[in-house]
Motif scaffolding. Structure first.
Motif, PDB file in Angstrom:
ATOM      1  N   MET A   1       0.851  -1.160   0.000  1.00  0.00           N
ATOM      2  CA  MET A   1       0.000   0.000   0.000  1.00  0.00           C
ATOM      3  C   MET A   1       0.905   1.234   0.000  1.00  0.00           C
ATOM      4  O   MET A   1       1.833   1.325   0.785  1.00  0.00           O
ATOM      5  CB  MET A   1      -0.886  -0.039   1.249  1.00  0.00           C
ATOM      6  N   LYS A   6      -2.465   4.728   2.347  1.00  0.00           N
ATOM      7  CA  LYS A   6      -2.511   4.599   3.806  1.00  0.00           C
ATOM      8  C   LYS A   6      -3.185   5.813   4.433  1.00  0.00           C
ATOM      9  O   LYS A   6      -4.036   5.679   5.316  1.00  0.00           O
ATOM     10  CB  LYS A   6      -1.104   4.434   4.364  1.00  0.00           C
ATOM     11  N   SER A   9      -6.873   5.719   3.723  1.00  0.00           N
ATOM     12  CA  SER A   9      -7.534   4.711   4.552  1.00  0.00           C
ATOM     13  C   SER A   9      -7.786   5.233   5.963  1.00  0.00           C
ATOM     14  O   SER A   9      -8.884   5.069   6.505  1.00  0.00           O
ATOM     15  CB  SER A   9      -6.691   3.445   4.627  1.00  0.00           C
ATOM     16  N   VAL A  53      -8.578  -1.152  -0.354  1.00  0.00           N
ATOM     17  CA  VAL A  53      -8.339  -2.372   0.431  1.00  0.00           C
ATOM     18  C   VAL A  53      -8.366  -3.610  -0.463  1.00  0.00           C
ATOM     19  O   VAL A  53      -7.488  -4.472  -0.357  1.00  0.00           O
ATOM     20  CB  VAL A  53      -9.367  -2.489   1.584  1.00  0.00           C
ATOM     21  N   ASP A  56      -5.288  -3.860  -2.508  1.00  0.00           N
ATOM     22  CA  ASP A  56      -4.174  -4.335  -1.693  1.00  0.00           C
ATOM     23  C   ASP A  56      -4.271  -5.834  -1.457  1.00  0.00           C
ATOM     24  O   ASP A  56      -3.269  -6.540  -1.537  1.00  0.00           O
ATOM     25  CB  ASP A  56      -4.140  -3.595  -0.360  1.00  0.00           C
ATOM     26  N   ILE A  57      -5.465  -6.321  -1.185  1.00  0.00           N
ATOM     27  CA  ILE A  57      -5.636  -7.758  -0.928  1.00  0.00           C
ATOM     28  C   ILE A  57      -5.235  -8.570  -2.152  1.00  0.00           C
ATOM     29  O   ILE A  57      -4.509  -9.555  -2.051  1.00  0.00           O
ATOM     30  CB  ILE A  57      -7.085  -8.079  -0.516  1.00  0.00           C
ATOM     31  N   ARG A  60      -1.396  -8.500  -2.928  1.00  0.00           N
ATOM     32  CA  ARG A  60      -0.526  -9.023  -1.874  1.00  0.00           C
ATOM     33  C   ARG A  60      -0.448 -10.541  -1.972  1.00  0.00           C
ATOM     34  O   ARG A  60      -1.414 -11.211  -2.290  1.00  0.00           O
ATOM     35  CB  ARG A  60      -1.092  -8.614  -0.508  1.00  0.00           C
ATOM     36  N   TYR A  85      -7.812  -5.646   9.298  1.00  0.00           N
ATOM     37  CA  TYR A  85      -6.963  -5.992   8.158  1.00  0.00           C
ATOM     38  C   TYR A  85      -5.822  -4.990   7.968  1.00  0.00           C
ATOM     39  O   TYR A  85      -4.683  -5.388   7.711  1.00  0.00           O
ATOM     40  CB  TYR A  85      -7.790  -6.070   6.873  1.00  0.00           C
ATOM     41  N   LEU A  86      -6.125  -3.709   8.073  1.00  0.00           N
ATOM     42  CA  LEU A  86      -5.119  -2.690   7.752  1.00  0.00           C
ATOM     43  C   LEU A  86      -3.864  -2.788   8.630  1.00  0.00           C
ATOM     44  O   LEU A  86      -2.757  -2.837   8.084  1.00  0.00           O
ATOM     45  CB  LEU A  86      -5.737  -1.293   7.811  1.00  0.00           C
ATOM     46  N   HIS A  89      -2.108  -6.403   7.815  1.00  0.00           N
ATOM     47  CA  HIS A  89      -1.535  -6.671   6.501  1.00  0.00           C
ATOM     48  C   HIS A  89      -1.376  -5.408   5.662  1.00  0.00           C
ATOM     49  O   HIS A  89      -0.370  -5.239   4.983  1.00  0.00           O
ATOM     50  CB  HIS A  89      -2.415  -7.655   5.726  1.00  0.00           C
ATOM     51  N   GLY A  90      -2.371  -4.551   5.661  1.00  0.00           N
ATOM     52  CA  GLY A  90      -2.419  -3.431   4.720  1.00  0.00           C
ATOM     53  C   GLY A  90      -1.302  -2.420   4.869  1.00  0.00           C
ATOM     54  O   GLY A  90      -0.787  -1.896   3.888  1.00  0.00           O
ATOM     55  N   ARG A  94       4.625  -5.267   0.963  1.00  0.00           N
ATOM     56  CA  ARG A  94       4.219  -6.493   0.256  1.00  0.00           C
ATOM     57  C   ARG A  94       5.373  -7.423   0.078  1.00  0.00           C
ATOM     58  O   ARG A  94       6.414  -7.227  -0.248  1.00  0.00           O
ATOM     59  CB  ARG A  94       3.634  -6.143  -1.118  1.00  0.00           C
TER      60      ARG A  94
END
Length: 94
Positions: A1, A6, A9, A53, A56-57, A60, A85-86, A89-90, A94
């Motif tokens: 991300m 970021k 978000s 999001v 990003d999912i 990744r 999640y953020l 992982h977010g 990556r």
């Protein structure tokens, strides 16, 4: 991300939280002339947040593809799962 994603978000989550608090604490904000523009802006912010999001999912690499689809399903069913999640992982590389 990226950094811009970021920041977006975090600001989107702040907007959603602030709008919820405003509607609970200020009854005059529930009138249609205030509620309609605030809600339409909220829909736009939510769509943008979901785009960031999900992008990003899907970009990744997880340990298995099942984990990727687990997060997609959880976020579709329960939108506040983005808050979990953020940080997990977010916001990581990556």
């Amino acid at each position: 991300m990226s950094s811009a994603e970021k920041i977006f978000s975090v600001l989107a989550i702040c907007y959603i939280t602030g709008l919820s608090a405003l509607l609970v604490l200020l009854p005059s904000a529930r009138e249609l002339n205030y509620l309609l523009p605030l809600s339409l802006l909220g829909v736009g912010v939510n769509v943008g947040l979901l785009y960031v999001v999900f992008k990003d999912i899907f970009s990744r690499s997880f340990s298995s593809s099942g984990v990727k689809y687990f997060w997609v399903i959880i976020i579709f069913i329960f939108l506040p799962a983005i808050i979990i999640y953020l940080p997990r992982h977010g916001f990581r590389k990556r």
